[in-house]
Write a protein that holds these residues in place. Structure first.
Motif, PDB file in Angstrom:
ATOM      1  N   VAL A  73      40.980  21.255  24.425  1.00 55.80           N
ATOM      2  CA  VAL A  73      41.499  22.333  25.265  1.00 55.80           C
ATOM      3  C   VAL A  73      41.719  23.594  24.429  1.00 55.80           C
ATOM      4  CG1 VAL A  73      43.559  23.107  26.512  1.00 55.80           C
ATOM      5  CG2 VAL A  73      42.500  20.915  27.082  1.00 55.80           C
ATOM      6  N   VAL A  74      42.277  23.450  23.245  1.00 55.30           N
ATOM      7  CA  VAL A  74      42.480  24.613  22.380  1.00 55.30           C
ATOM      8  C   VAL A  74      41.137  25.233  22.001  1.00 55.30           C
ATOM      9  CG1 VAL A  74      43.256  25.343  20.092  1.00 55.30           C
ATOM     10  CG2 VAL A  74      44.722  23.887  21.498  1.00 55.30           C
ATOM     11  N   ALA A  75      40.155  24.384  21.663  1.00 53.21           N
ATOM     12  CA  ALA A  75      38.830  24.902  21.344  1.00 53.21           C
ATOM     13  C   ALA A  75      38.215  25.615  22.552  1.00 53.21           C
ATOM     14  CB  ALA A  75      37.916  23.766  20.884  1.00 53.21           C
ATOM     15  N   GLY A 131      45.384  22.768  29.984  1.00 58.86           N
ATOM     16  CA  GLY A 131      44.738  24.076  30.041  1.00 58.86           C
ATOM     17  C   GLY A 131      45.604  25.089  30.762  1.00 58.86           C
ATOM     18  N   HIS A 132      46.248  24.641  31.825  1.00 59.26           N
ATOM     19  CA  HIS A 132      47.163  25.503  32.583  1.00 59.26           C
ATOM     20  C   HIS A 132      48.330  25.947  31.702  1.00 59.26           C
ATOM     21  CE1 HIS A 132      49.599  26.704  36.168  1.00 59.26           C
ATOM     22  NE2 HIS A 132      50.591  26.266  35.408  1.00 59.26           N
ATOM     23  N   GLU A 133      48.913  25.007  30.962  1.00 55.20           N
ATOM     24  CA  GLU A 133      50.068  25.343  30.136  1.00 55.20           C
ATOM     25  C   GLU A 133      49.693  26.251  28.971  1.00 55.20           C
ATOM     26  OE1 GLU A 133      53.066  24.737  31.059  1.00 55.20           O
ATOM     27  OE2 GLU A 133      52.372  23.601  32.801  1.00 55.20           O
ATOM     28  N   VAL A 134      48.564  26.004  28.346  1.00 56.86           N
ATOM     29  CA  VAL A 134      48.092  26.882  27.270  1.00 56.86           C
ATOM     30  C   VAL A 134      47.818  28.280  27.821  1.00 56.86           C
ATOM     31  CG1 VAL A 134      46.160  27.313  25.685  1.00 56.86           C
ATOM     32  CG2 VAL A 134      47.218  25.051  25.794  1.00 56.86           C
ATOM     33  N   ALA A 135      47.334  28.349  29.049  1.00 56.58           N
ATOM     34  CA  ALA A 135      47.076  29.649  29.675  1.00 56.58           C
ATOM     35  C   ALA A 135      48.352  30.467  29.803  1.00 56.58           C
ATOM     36  CB  ALA A 135      46.418  29.451  31.046  1.00 56.58           C
ATOM     37  N   HIS A 136      49.476  29.813  30.115  1.00 60.18           N
ATOM     38  CA  HIS A 136      50.751  30.538  30.169  1.00 60.18           C
ATOM     39  C   HIS A 136      51.029  31.239  28.844  1.00 60.18           C
ATOM     40  CE1 HIS A 136      52.415  29.622  34.062  1.00 60.18           C
ATOM     41  NE2 HIS A 136      52.392  28.318  33.886  1.00 60.18           N
ATOM     42  N   GLU A 195      47.865  32.769  37.984  1.00 67.77           N
ATOM     43  CA  GLU A 195      47.044  33.260  36.881  1.00 67.77           C
ATOM     44  C   GLU A 195      46.723  32.129  35.903  1.00 67.77           C
ATOM     45  OE1 GLU A 195      46.881  37.457  34.641  1.00 67.77           O
ATOM     46  OE2 GLU A 195      48.810  36.434  34.428  1.00 67.77           O
ATOM     47  N   ALA A 196      47.711  31.293  35.609  1.00 71.61           N
ATOM     48  CA  ALA A 196      47.481  30.171  34.707  1.00 71.61           C
ATOM     49  C   ALA A 196      46.500  29.166  35.314  1.00 71.61           C
ATOM     50  CB  ALA A 196      48.802  29.484  34.371  1.00 71.61           C
ATOM     51  N   ASP A 197      46.515  29.007  36.633  1.00 69.17           N
ATOM     52  CA  ASP A 197      45.545  28.131  37.291  1.00 69.17           C
ATOM     53  C   ASP A 197      44.124  28.655  37.081  1.00 69.17           C
ATOM     54  OD1 ASP A 197      47.249  26.192  38.250  1.00 69.17           O
ATOM     55  OD2 ASP A 197      47.473  27.091  40.230  1.00 69.17           O
ATOM     56  N   GLY A 200      43.265  28.319  33.441  1.00 68.49           N
ATOM     57  CA  GLY A 200      43.176  26.909  33.085  1.00 68.49           C
ATOM     58  C   GLY A 200      41.855  26.279  33.501  1.00 68.49           C
ATOM     59  N   LEU A 201      41.349  26.685  34.659  1.00 71.10           N
ATOM     60  CA  LEU A 201      40.039  26.183  35.101  1.00 71.10           C
ATOM     61  C   LEU A 201      38.952  26.553  34.106  1.00 71.10           C
ATOM     62  CD1 LEU A 201      39.613  26.750  38.959  1.00 71.10           C
ATOM     63  CD2 LEU A 201      39.576  24.579  37.718  1.00 71.10           C
TER      64      LEU A 201
END
Length: 265
Positions: A73-75, A131-136, A195-197, A200-201
């Motif tokens: 996810v980070v990559a 992915g959603h949480e990293v997007a935040h 926005e995070a959704d 995250g996608l």
């Protein structure tokens, strides 16, 4: 206007001009006044408090799965948003907690509750949450909320006119999206969540996880939840609204997914 009000307002305007007016990765205008290094320090302090006060899972399989998904996810996030600054490393911890939650904090910290692994039935569904949480974090939502909720106090902290202790630890934790107990995950605003959704996608697809599984994840969430308040009473989108929003973004995310090597976690 009283003189003592003039100085804080002066600094508020000055900081807004110097550092706060910008855009999120999706192009939304944003006012976020707290410098990135300070946000990272706050994230580190909050994460250390949780790690030192909450039980940590020693389930080897769960830890391997979460670490594998987190790395990808980070990559995927770095590939999706190459212009953003990323932490040199991300610390990932699985907390022993039955609630199906996860969170990410500024500075590169990710926490996953063991209960989430009972709802996220596949690695791709886990990637949807992470992915959603990293997007935040990438969208600087904690910074934006800190600026909004604490107002001039946040500005005064930045310019050194208030000590960090005058904020109150609970206020800082709330601004970062977590409660004093790791089992409490505090919602961001609807705008932040939506926005995070979207981000995250893109992140999960770029990481090699089928974005269709994001919809399946929230269907699982809806099936296992004890009920959710009406959307107008909650800052979190209702499950049905979130699913509809995700479905609207699936075509673009799926096109991205088809261009990458599928993840194997």
């Amino acid at each position: 206007m009283h003189r003592r009000c003039v100085l804080p307002l002066f600094f508020l305007g000055l900081l807004a001009m110097l550092a706060g007016c910008g855009e999120t990765p999706t192009g939304r205008s944003q006012l976020a006044l707290v410098p990135g290094p300070l946000m990272a320090d706050m994230g580190e302090d909050a994460f250390n408090q949780l790690r030192n006060s909450q039980p940590i899972s020693h389930d080897a399989h769960a830890n391997r799965l979460v670490q594998c998904v987190a790395e990808r996810v980070v990559a995927g996030a770095e590939a999706s948003y190459p212009a953003l600054a990323f932490p040199e490393r991300w610390e990932v911890v699985v907390f022993e907690d039955p609630s199906p939650n996860a969170f990410a904090l500024p500075g590169g910290r990710i926490g996953v509750h063991s209960g989430l692994l009972q709802v996220a039935e596949t690695p791709a569904q886990l990637a949807a949450v992470m992915g959603h949480e990293v997007a935040h974090v990438l969208a600087d939502h904690g910074n934006e909320r800190l600026t909004q909720q604490l107002g001039i106090k946040a500005v005064l902290l930045v310019v050194g006119l208030l000590g960090e202790g005058e904020f109150g630890n609970q206020q800082l934790m709330q601004a970062l999206g977590i409660g004093a107990q790791v089992g409490i995950s505090l919602p961001f605003s609807r705008t932040h969540e939506e926005e995070a959704d979207i981000m995250g996608l893109e992140i999960m697809a770029r990481a090699g996880f089928d974005p269709q599984q994001s919809v399946a994840l929230w269907q699982n969430m809806a099936a296992t939840s004890d009920g959710q308040p009406p959307e107008f009473l909650s800052t979190h989108p209702a499950h049905e609204s979130r699913i509809r929003s995700l479905q609207q973004g699936l075509e673009a995310a799926t096109a991205t997914y088809r261009t990458v090597t599928p993840a194997n976690c």
